[in-house]
Design an enzyme around this catalytic site. Structure first.
Site, PDB file in Angstrom:
ATOM      1  N   ALA A 141      -2.100   5.160   1.431  1.00  0.00           N
ATOM      2  CA  ALA A 141      -1.439   6.364   1.922  1.00  0.00           C
ATOM      3  C   ALA A 141      -1.349   7.342   0.757  1.00  0.00           C
ATOM      4  O   ALA A 141      -1.388   6.945  -0.414  1.00  0.00           O
ATOM      5  CB  ALA A 141      -0.051   6.015   2.436  1.00  0.00           C
ATOM      6  N   GLY A 172      -2.679   1.412   2.562  1.00  0.00           N
ATOM      7  CA  GLY A 172      -3.135   1.872   3.876  1.00  0.00           C
ATOM      8  C   GLY A 172      -4.628   1.676   4.100  1.00  0.00           C
ATOM      9  O   GLY A 172      -5.077   1.611   5.248  1.00  0.00           O
ATOM     10  N   GLU A 221      -4.945  -1.780   5.168  1.00  0.00           N
ATOM     11  CA  GLU A 221      -4.318  -1.839   6.504  1.00  0.00           C
ATOM     12  C   GLU A 221      -5.227  -1.277   7.594  1.00  0.00           C
ATOM     13  O   GLU A 221      -5.326  -1.853   8.679  1.00  0.00           O
ATOM     14  CB  GLU A 221      -2.971  -1.096   6.456  1.00  0.00           C
ATOM     15  CG  GLU A 221      -1.952  -1.876   5.618  1.00  0.00           C
ATOM     16  CD  GLU A 221      -0.696  -1.073   5.294  1.00  0.00           C
ATOM     17  OE1 GLU A 221      -0.826   0.034   4.729  1.00  0.00           O
ATOM     18  OE2 GLU A 221       0.400  -1.547   5.596  1.00  0.00           O
ATOM     19  N   GLU A 277       2.174  -1.784  -2.446  1.00  0.00           N
ATOM     20  CA  GLU A 277       3.364  -0.980  -2.117  1.00  0.00           C
ATOM     21  C   GLU A 277       4.628  -1.405  -2.841  1.00  0.00           C
ATOM     22  O   GLU A 277       5.423  -0.552  -3.252  1.00  0.00           O
ATOM     23  CB  GLU A 277       3.635  -1.013  -0.605  1.00  0.00           C
ATOM     24  CG  GLU A 277       2.622  -0.254   0.232  1.00  0.00           C
ATOM     25  CD  GLU A 277       1.408  -1.078   0.629  1.00  0.00           C
ATOM     26  OE1 GLU A 277       1.233  -2.204   0.094  1.00  0.00           O
ATOM     27  OE2 GLU A 277       0.637  -0.604   1.467  1.00  0.00           O
TER      28      GLU A 277
END
Ligand code: CAA
Length: 264
Positions: free
Chosen positions: A70, A115, A118, A138
């Protein structure tokens, strides 16, 4: 939207019923900001409606990174409500990716961090280039995976390995990702897209509708008890008996010829 298209942060090209979707923010190693998430959501909605697309290959632009996570520069000043909103945006977009009737292959061409790991896990299959690196970094940023990592990683590699990866933030290479079942295959970087296209061609020679039913049975079955999963499988098995592909596939076998399957 006919054919392919270009968005601010995405490219889609369609050829021979294969869509190649490229996340295209090379200056930030294809990090996912809210705008990119919204574009992915729109792109996945569009693809799931398209009968002329049977396999989707998802990749990142450049040779260094698939998706580096992200977008940290967007998240740094985000409020709790904004953080939650980003998570929900990703939830919707990635669920569309995961449940679309087409087969989806992540072509992991470098870093698949946060992300990035993910979104690759919301694809049906992950093919990793030799230079691919996977991690959920994270907790080192003071947050936790927010685009599905705590849920999909444990389903893919088991609870113990998922906890280790998420608690240590360790980066693993393509071979280790293959060993633990996160990557389906490891191929040289230069052959990555060709390899995915060959895999797509093999998949497209089977019954596409049957594959979409099998995908639904696997996805739904993983989230339910065995008996309900088996009932769903029997229902979808019955549904497949209604298709031209079933007639052609079985007749071809009995006539000792190659089946010509096409139904979607
Ligand atoms: N967000 C925003 N920008 C990013 C980014 C990210 N996730 N990852 C890389 N970039 C930017 C860098 O800031 C840098 O920009 P500038 O040129 O403007 O400085 C550019 O991309 C190139 O990156 P580096 O100079 O850092 O390249 P490198 O080769 O030295 O390192 C890297 C590559 C190891 C991938 C490193 O960039 C990195 O660690 N990136 C962050 C990875 C990360 O922590 N991802 C998880 C984000 S949190 C998340 O994803 C939450 C969630 O669950 C959804």
């Amino acid at each position: 939207f006919q054919g392919g298209f270009t968005m601010n942060n995405l490219l889609m090209e369609v050829e021979n019923e294969i869509a190649v979707v490229t996340i295209n923010r090379p200056k930030s190693l294809n990090a996912l900001n809210s705008e990119t998430l919204a574009e992915l959501d729109q792109c996945f909605s569009e693809i799931s409606r398209r009968k002329d697309i049977r396999v989707v290959i998802l990749t990142g632009s450049g040779e260094k990174s698939f998706v580096a996570g992200a977008d940290i520069s967007e998240m740094v000043n985000a409020s709790p409500a904004e953080g939650r909103q980003m998570g929900l945006l990703a939830k919707e977009a990635f669920l569309k990716l995961e449940t679309m009737p087409q087969v989806t292959i992540a072509a992991v061409n470098g870093y698949a961090l946060g992300g990035g790991c993910e979104i690759s896990m919301a694809c049906d299959i992950r093919v990793a280039a030799e230079n691919a690196r996977f991690a959920q970094p994270e907790t080192g940023l003071g947050i936790l995976p927010g685009f599905g990592g705590t849920q999909r990683l444990s389903r893919l590699v088991g609870k113990g390995r998922a906890k280790e990866l998420i608690f240590t933030c360790d980066q693993i290479d393509a071979e280790e990702a293959y060993r633990i079942g996160l990557a389906n295959k490891v191929v040289p970087q230069t052959e990555l897209i060709d390899y995915c296209k060959k895999m797509a061609a093999k998949i497209m020679s089977k019954g596409s509708y049957a594959i979409s039913l099998a995908k639904e049975a696997i996805n739904t079955g993983m989230d339910t008890d065995l008996s309900s999963g088996l009932t769903l499988e029997a229902d979808l098995f019955g549904l497949a008996f209604s298709t031209e592909d079933k007639k052609e596939g079985m007749t071809a076998f009995l006539e000792k010829r190659k089946a010509d399957l096409k139904d979607f």
